[in-house]
Structure formats: C-alpha cells, structure tokens
Design a protein around this motif. Structure first.
Motif, PDB file in Angstrom:
ATOM      1  N   ASP A 122      -2.035  10.846   0.278  1.00 19.68           N
ATOM      2  CA  ASP A 122      -2.537  10.213  -0.935  1.00 19.68           C
ATOM      3  C   ASP A 122      -1.443   9.435  -1.651  1.00 19.68           C
ATOM      4  O   ASP A 122      -1.512   9.205  -2.860  1.00 19.68           O
ATOM      5  N   VAL A 123      -0.409   8.998  -0.894  1.00 18.37           N
ATOM      6  CA  VAL A 123       0.720   8.275  -1.462  1.00 18.37           C
ATOM      7  C   VAL A 123       0.775   6.877  -0.866  1.00 18.37           C
ATOM      8  O   VAL A 123       0.658   6.695   0.348  1.00 18.37           O
ATOM      9  N   GLU A 124       0.940   5.887  -1.734  1.00 17.64           N
ATOM     10  CA  GLU A 124       1.086   4.494  -1.309  1.00 17.64           C
ATOM     11  C   GLU A 124       2.565   4.173  -1.232  1.00 17.64           C
ATOM     12  O   GLU A 124       3.291   4.274  -2.224  1.00 17.64           O
ATOM     13  N   ILE A 125       3.045   3.778  -0.048  1.00 14.21           N
ATOM     14  CA  ILE A 125       4.465   3.514   0.163  1.00 14.21           C
ATOM     15  C   ILE A 125       4.667   2.024   0.404  1.00 14.21           C
ATOM     16  O   ILE A 125       3.979   1.420   1.230  1.00 14.21           O
ATOM     17  N   THR A 126       5.620   1.454  -0.305  1.00 11.94           N
ATOM     18  CA  THR A 126       5.960   0.050  -0.152  1.00 11.94           C
ATOM     19  C   THR A 126       7.311  -0.060   0.536  1.00 11.94           C
ATOM     20  O   THR A 126       8.282   0.592   0.122  1.00 11.94           O
ATOM     21  N   THR A 172       5.520  -4.542   3.382  1.00  7.98           N
ATOM     22  CA  THR A 172       4.552  -3.661   4.011  1.00  7.98           C
ATOM     23  C   THR A 172       4.134  -2.612   3.009  1.00  7.98           C
ATOM     24  O   THR A 172       4.963  -2.050   2.306  1.00  7.98           O
ATOM     25  N   SER A 173       2.855  -2.336   2.959  1.00  2.43           N
ATOM     26  CA  SER A 173       2.350  -1.253   2.130  1.00  2.43           C
ATOM     27  C   SER A 173       1.500  -0.367   3.022  1.00  2.43           C
ATOM     28  O   SER A 173       0.614  -0.847   3.730  1.00  2.43           O
ATOM     29  N   VAL A 174       1.774   0.922   3.020  1.00  2.00           N
ATOM     30  CA  VAL A 174       1.067   1.844   3.887  1.00  2.00           C
ATOM     31  C   VAL A 174       0.709   3.092   3.099  1.00  2.00           C
ATOM     32  O   VAL A 174       1.476   3.554   2.257  1.00  2.00           O
ATOM     33  N   ARG A 175      -0.464   3.621   3.370  1.00  2.00           N
ATOM     34  CA  ARG A 175      -0.894   4.833   2.692  1.00  2.00           C
ATOM     35  C   ARG A 175      -0.626   6.025   3.602  1.00  2.00           C
ATOM     36  O   ARG A 175      -1.081   6.086   4.747  1.00  2.00           O
ATOM     37  N   ASP A 181       7.235  -6.515  -1.342  1.00  2.00           N
ATOM     38  CA  ASP A 181       5.997  -6.013  -0.749  1.00  2.00           C
ATOM     39  C   ASP A 181       5.823  -6.564   0.664  1.00  2.00           C
ATOM     40  O   ASP A 181       4.894  -7.299   0.967  1.00  2.00           O
ATOM     41  N   TRP A 207       7.857   4.893  -3.408  1.00  2.00           N
ATOM     42  CA  TRP A 207       6.523   5.416  -3.671  1.00  2.00           C
ATOM     43  C   TRP A 207       6.555   6.259  -4.933  1.00  2.00           C
ATOM     44  O   TRP A 207       7.626   6.569  -5.466  1.00  2.00           O
ATOM     45  N   ARG A 208       5.355   6.640  -5.379  1.00  2.00           N
ATOM     46  CA  ARG A 208       5.239   7.459  -6.580  1.00  2.00           C
ATOM     47  C   ARG A 208       4.282   8.614  -6.313  1.00  2.00           C
ATOM     48  O   ARG A 208       3.346   8.479  -5.525  1.00  2.00           O
TER      49      ARG A 208
END
Length: 566
Positions: free
Chosen positions: A19-23, A13-16, A11, A50-51
């Motif tokens: 509507d998707v959260e990308i790590t 960097t986490s960025v939105r 983790d 991401w999911r």
C-alpha cells in the motif's frame, strides 16, 4: 543553523508496493520475497522515496546509537559507507511492531537513508540514495527485531569461530599504557580463573611513552623494556589457557616513528591533536607495509588475533582527497577493502576485532568480533550499543565495550554493569588484583552465567523492547532456555511454552519482580544474589495473572519446569 531539505526525486518511475507508492528516478523491478517483504532492483537509479502513515509510531531505529525520537523531514541524512555505519533503518510502532524497515544491498559504497515526519500530512517520508539501488522493503507487522534479523540474513552470514564468543579481559581501562609482560600475565591468570578465555593487550605495548597520544604508532615494534621477548610472553599466556590479541591503530603513523618519514606524501591528512598522520590505503606499498607488520607479529609471536582499531579514521571529513602518484585505486574505501582482504589472505582464520562505527557487512568477511565503541562506566550505553549491533549482525560475535567500575563500587552495581552486557560477549577491564572478594564473586558468578547459557544468549532469537527507551527489557530464547534481563521495574511475561528453563536477571533497583504467567503451572524456583549465593529454593505456582517474587538487585531468578509441566 543548517537546514537539510528532503531530496527531490524526479518522477522517472512510480511503482506501488503493497500500500506504498514509491517514486524512483529510473526503472525498477519488484520481487516479493516474503509476507509483505519485497526487493526492489533499480541498477540505474540513484534515489527513491516513499511515505507511510505516521500512526502509533514509537521510534525511528537506526544503527547510529542515540536518541530514537521520530525526526522531522528536514533532519540530516544517515550516511553509510564501508568504514562507517550500515544502510538500514526501521520505523517502529509503540508496541514494538515493525511499520517500515528499509535496507540497501550496497554495503561498500556511499549511501544515505533520510527519514522524517512531513508536517503538512502527518506521514513519515523515507528517501534512499546511492549509486544503483537494490532495496529491501519490509512492511510486515512482525517485531521490529525480526525485520532487522531478516536484513542481516539478506546481507549474508558472517563467519564466527567459537573463541570469538568467549569472555575477554582487556588491558585498556585497567592498565591503559602502563602495560608490561608481568602485569599482563598476572591479570591473564586472574581473568582465566574468573571465566575469561581471551586477553586483548591494548595501546602501550609499542612504546615507552605514556602521554596517551599516537606519536609512537606506525613502526609497531614492542617496547623492549616492557616486553623483552614477546614470543615467550605470548606462550606464557597460552599456557594459562588464554588466547592472545594485540592492538593496532592501523591508520596512524606517528611523527616519532620512522614510518612517518618513509610514507610522507602518502598521507590522507595530519591530525594535530593526535600527533599522527592517517596513511592512505590506496597505495599498494602502504598496504603491503601494514599487512607485513601485522602478519609477522601474528606468525612470529604466535598470537591468536588482532584488535584493529580506528578503521573509521581512514574516512576524511568532506570527502577523499585526490590520490597521490602511485595509488592503485581512487576511493579510500576501496583501499581499505583491499587492505583487509590482503590481511585476511595472509592470516586466514585468526580472531579480528572491529568496533563501532565500522560495522558494515562489507567488512564481515575479514573480521569476526564487533565491539561497542568506548562508553566507560556507562552500563546503559553499553547495553544499547551492544543490542543495536546484535540486531543487524546476524551470527557475528558482538562484544561489549570494556566493563570497568570505581574501586568502591558495591557488588550489586558490579552485577548491573555485567547484566547490561548480558546479550554480548563481555570484556572485563579492571585491576583484578585490587577487587574485593564480593566483587570477584560477582564477576565469577555472572561470567559463569554467560558461559552456561552462551548459545541462548548469543545465538538465540533476540527480542529487545522499547528502543525509544534504550531497551529496558531484553529477552532471548532458543526453544530450550529463555533469558530475560530487566533494567527498569517492568513486569516479566512468562510464556506457557517454548522453554524448559527461564532466567530473569534483575538489573533494576527494585527487587519486586512481577511475573505474568500465560498459564497455570508449577515450576522450580531458585533465587541468587549478585554474588551467586543462593537466597531461596522452592516450588513456585504461576497463575495466568500476576505473581510477585523478590529478586535482589543484581541477582538472578532461575525457573525450571518440573518433568510433569514440561
């Protein structure tokens, strides 16, 4: 059984995005480049994950032709490199809409995309890996084919001469290694009369051996008995109006060739089942040898191009071996890239055919024809492979695998073979001397359709349906004409606007074709059988609902708007 585990992304960097959260494992910059389309630039990152909700999902599309089922999270990654594959994947809704298309800008290095269902949550997880990441993420709900076309444009437009788009005759399935100048010229003359404009002379020209191995590849000198004067032979084919390409399996040097001794110690590996070694392109003298032999052949024999085969065999399973002394680069793919660039610099503008699986955009600057890999007598596979490549090749000329059939094949089935290659450049490979009159008429008719509607078929907007079922209905249009092929008994939608002529090619065994009109209109209707014989001509009243017409198996329905309707 080997179980693949999903890659764990630290983790960092986490960025939105939408509507998707990308790590990611490093910092990233996000740029919006369209309606729900973004570019993520993370030059220090090696992985991102991401999911998305797995709702109404119909298929998971990748450039690796095969089953389009939705895989579990523990499935193997889809690897890509210069010599194999393209870094792109698309999660497709049941109605053909895009749910999530991902592509990587790195088309030269080694990358992977892993997609799969997370059983605990019902989500679809995507993990991408590479050395520095620039990602295109498309979450729009347009057609998946449009999302993939956007990826192709992002990668860059290839160069494609007009000759690369014209029908081809290939000697491989029809003659195999039993080639000689008289036989080639005879087939070239017949093929030209039927509608072909290029001939590709495949394996066998360089050897008198007929054992189907590769022990006699590497010296690349003509078999003097079969081709006593190659330049004069090529000129005779040119006089027929045909372009001429010759086959080269460039990685191979056979044990029976002088080049085998010359380059011993500069092999990537030896292939026992092929009686040949794989040359190491990291050595400048290996590249110079190949470039010189191929270039002199084109220059001295005045050929129009090269069929460059087996580029994927440069890749060694398990990873590149250590380079031997004298190599000028460490990566085999870098050696391949230098080889192709050096050949292109020597022979700019010639026709160059590649084939699956080496379809990477990294090779686009050095080739202009991509062929589906071998699938003899499998029209469905030919259709799926050519459409797959078309979806991500932009304006590159995509060729079918060589089309062949049994001598007793009925005319209708010959047409089905040809219609399955309708959205590519057809390559014919049967003995044209032995074809029955009906088979010849079928070839002539359908190659005529290929040529008449070349711009629509190859340059129009391509919309294949149901990738999970191998594209049972495919259409393409350019604002003037629309061409639809159906490969299963499916209804055909007739738009109210956007065309002056609409063609329906029937490759299904059901002759009942249901047309769904969007608006009431009267059009001119002409129906042909598989041989091009006119079956009927009439005015056809289309209602906003269903209209039933009868189109023979392997036949064609042509609808033309009257002046009042258009």
């Amino acid at each position: 059984m080997q179980i693949w585990q999903p890659h764990a992304v630290s983790d960092g960097t986490s960025v939105r995005v939408g509507d998707v959260e990308i790590t990611l494992d490093a910092a990233v910059m996000v740029t919006s480049v369209g309606d729900r389309v973004w570019e993520l630039d993370a030059p220090e990152a090696s992985a991102a994950q991401w999911r998305v909700p797995c709702v109404e999902v119909g298929a998971y599309w990748t450039p690796h032709t095969g089953v389009r089922w939705v895989p579990p999270i523990w499935s193997a990654p889809m690897n890509s490199r210069l010599t194999s594959g393209s870094p792109v994947a698309s999660l497709v809704r049941q109605d053909g809409a895009n749910l999530c298309t991902v592509a990587l800008a790195d088309v030269l290095g080694r990358t992977s995309i892993t997609g799969g269902v997370v059983e605990e949550t019902g989500e679809f997880a995507i993990t991408v890996q590479g050395k520095g990441l620039r990602i295109r993420l498309d979450l729009s709900e347009r057609r998946f084919s449009a999302a993939l076309a956007g990826v192709a444009t992002w990668w860059g437009e290839p160069r494609t001469p007009h000759q690369a788009r014209l029908p081809v005759y290939s000697t491989w399935y029809s003659m195999h290694q039993e080639v000689d100048e008289k036989g080639v010229e005879r087939q070239a003359a017949l093929a030209k009369e039927l509608g072909c404009d290029t001939i590709i002379v495949d394996d066998g020209w360089q050897t008198a051996d007929r054992a189907r191995g590769y022990a006699h590849c590497g010296d690349w000198e003509p078999n003097a008995e079969a081709f006593p004067d190659m330049a004069a032979h090529v000129e005779r084919v040119h006089e027929l109006g045909m372009a001429y390409l010759l086959w080269y399996a460039i990685p191979f040097v056979g044990k029976s060739n002088a080049a085998f001794t010359r380059f011993e110690g500069k092999f990537l590996r030896y292939l026992d089942h092929m009686d040949a070694a794989v040359l190491d392109p990291r050595h400048p003298d290996v590249r110079a040898y190949l470039v010189d032999h191929l270039s002199r052949a084109v220059e001295e024999w005045r050929m129009d191009g090269l069929k460059i085969d087996f580029v994927d065999r440069f890749a060694t399973p398990g990873g590149d071996p250590e380079p031997s002394p004298g190599a000028d680069c460490s990566e085999v793919d870098e050696g391949v890239l230098r080889l192709m660039a050096e050949l292109d610099a020597r022979l700019p503008g010639i026709l160059v055919e590649y084939r699956q699986p080496y379809t990477s955009p990294g090779l686009w600057p050095y080739g202009n024809m991509i062929r589906a890999t071998d699938c003899p007598l499998s029209p469905q596979e030919n259709r799926q492979r050519t459409v797959d490549v078309r979806l991500i090749s932009g304006l590159q000329a995509v060729h079918s695998d060589m089309i062949m059939w049994h001598p007793s094949e009925p005319d209708e089935q010959v047409a089905i073979h040809l219609i399955n290659a309708l959205f590519s450049v057809p390559q014919i490979s049967v003995d044209l001397q032995t074809q029955r009159p009906g088979q010849l008429a079928t070839i002539r008719f359908w190659l005529g359709i290929f040529r008449e509607f070349l711009d629509t078929l190859q340059l129009g907007t391509l919309e294949p349906d149901q990738p999970e079922h191998g594209y049972p209905l495919v259409r393409t249009y350019d604002g003037q004409a629309m061409v639809i092929a159906r490969y299963a008994p499916l209804p055909v939608e007739v738009p109210a606007a956007g065309w002056t002529e609409l063609l329906v090619a029937n490759a299904a065994t059901d002759t009942r074709v249901v047309l769904y009109g969007e608006a009431a209109q009267t059009v001119e209707s002409v129906i042909y059988d598989c041989r091009g014989n006119q079956v009927s001509e009439s005015g056809l009243s289309l209602s906003p609902g269903a209209t039933l017409v009868t189109v023979p198996v392997g036949g064609l329905l042509r609808l033309r708007r009257t002046e009042e309707e258009s």
